[in-house]
Design a protein around this motif. Sequence first.
Motif, PDB file in Angstrom:
ATOM      1  N   ALA A 100       0.777  -1.274   0.041  1.00 28.21           N
ATOM      2  CA  ALA A 100      -0.090  -0.119  -0.066  1.00 28.21           C
ATOM      3  C   ALA A 100       0.958   1.179   0.113  1.00 28.21           C
ATOM      4  O   ALA A 100       0.439   2.405  -0.230  1.00 28.21           O
ATOM      5  CB  ALA A 100      -0.978   0.108   1.081  1.00 28.21           C
ATOM      6  N   GLY A 101       2.119   0.892   0.117  1.00 26.73           N
ATOM      7  CA  GLY A 101       3.159   2.364   0.140  1.00 26.73           C
ATOM      8  C   GLY A 101       3.418   2.636   1.636  1.00 26.73           C
ATOM      9  O   GLY A 101       4.392   3.583   1.457  1.00 26.73           O
ATOM     10  N   ALA A 102       3.285   2.087   2.672  1.00 27.90           N
ATOM     11  CA  ALA A 102       3.588   2.680   3.856  1.00 27.90           C
ATOM     12  C   ALA A 102       5.032   2.539   4.016  1.00 27.90           C
ATOM     13  O   ALA A 102       5.821   1.443   3.470  1.00 27.90           O
ATOM     14  CB  ALA A 102       3.112   1.794   5.029  1.00 27.90           C
ATOM     15  N   GLU A 103       5.545   3.617   4.398  1.00 26.24           N
ATOM     16  CA  GLU A 103       6.995   3.835   4.810  1.00 26.24           C
ATOM     17  C   GLU A 103       7.537   3.145   5.948  1.00 26.24           C
ATOM     18  O   GLU A 103       8.745   2.990   6.068  1.00 26.24           O
ATOM     19  CB  GLU A 103       7.571   5.169   4.771  1.00 26.24           C
ATOM     20  CG  GLU A 103       7.334   6.072   3.713  1.00 26.24           C
ATOM     21  CD  GLU A 103       5.978   6.160   3.142  1.00 26.24           C
ATOM     22  OE1 GLU A 103       6.063   6.660   1.709  1.00 26.24           O
ATOM     23  OE2 GLU A 103       5.059   6.445   3.745  1.00 26.24           O
ATOM     24  N   GLY A 104       6.604   2.658   7.052  1.00 24.76           N
ATOM     25  CA  GLY A 104       7.083   1.865   8.085  1.00 24.76           C
ATOM     26  C   GLY A 104       6.044   0.975   8.561  1.00 24.76           C
ATOM     27  O   GLY A 104       4.753   1.412   8.383  1.00 24.76           O
TER      28      GLY A 104
END
Length: 216
Positions: A100-104
């Motif tokens: 989904a593109g979460a950075e963390g």
Amino acid sequence: MTEKRINVMLVDDHEIVRYGLRVLIDKNKDLRVCCEAGNIQEAVKRLEEIEPNVILLDVKLPDGKGTEACREFKRIYPDVKVIMLTAYTDDSIISDSIMAGAEGYLLKNIDGNRILTAIRDVSEGKSILDEEVVGSIMHIVRNPLEHKVELKPQEKQILELISLGKTNREIGKTLFISERTVRNNVTRIFKKIDVSNRTEAAIYWSSRSQEVSENK
């Protein structure tokens, strides 16, 4: 000169959790909780009004999945950085969050200082994964040795630095090349190893390094 603050948005349906995070974050001069939401609908409305730098997002919300919310947040405001903060280490949730593109992706039981560090790091373009999460998801990443992806020495260096959470600018300084050169290399590397973001790339490199170590 006033130091620019990192604006943080909290999205969690538990008011006590939001309160604890707000107290933790607002104690720091360089950080500020700019808004809160208890569900996705409310969060979308607030995001359209205020453009935070970082969103701390719960995985499970009353009106939908955090991963779905992450995609929607990225659609509305592509520059926002998202950290999934949750009690769950379910493989499918972790994988969905990364896609989904979460950075963390951090667990709620981590030390408060690590949350603060993660907020600062993702705001600078780094990717963050809890060590327990990395161990959990490693086996669902395809075996890189089976795919025999050929990487040049510099590409390996860049991947290793990405896995350490370095930004393109930091990688450029380390390797004595321009940020633009790094950016072009990162794009090419992502295509080679078939990943879509820095978190996936970091997991790929960790998996590859582990396989190489085990086969020595």
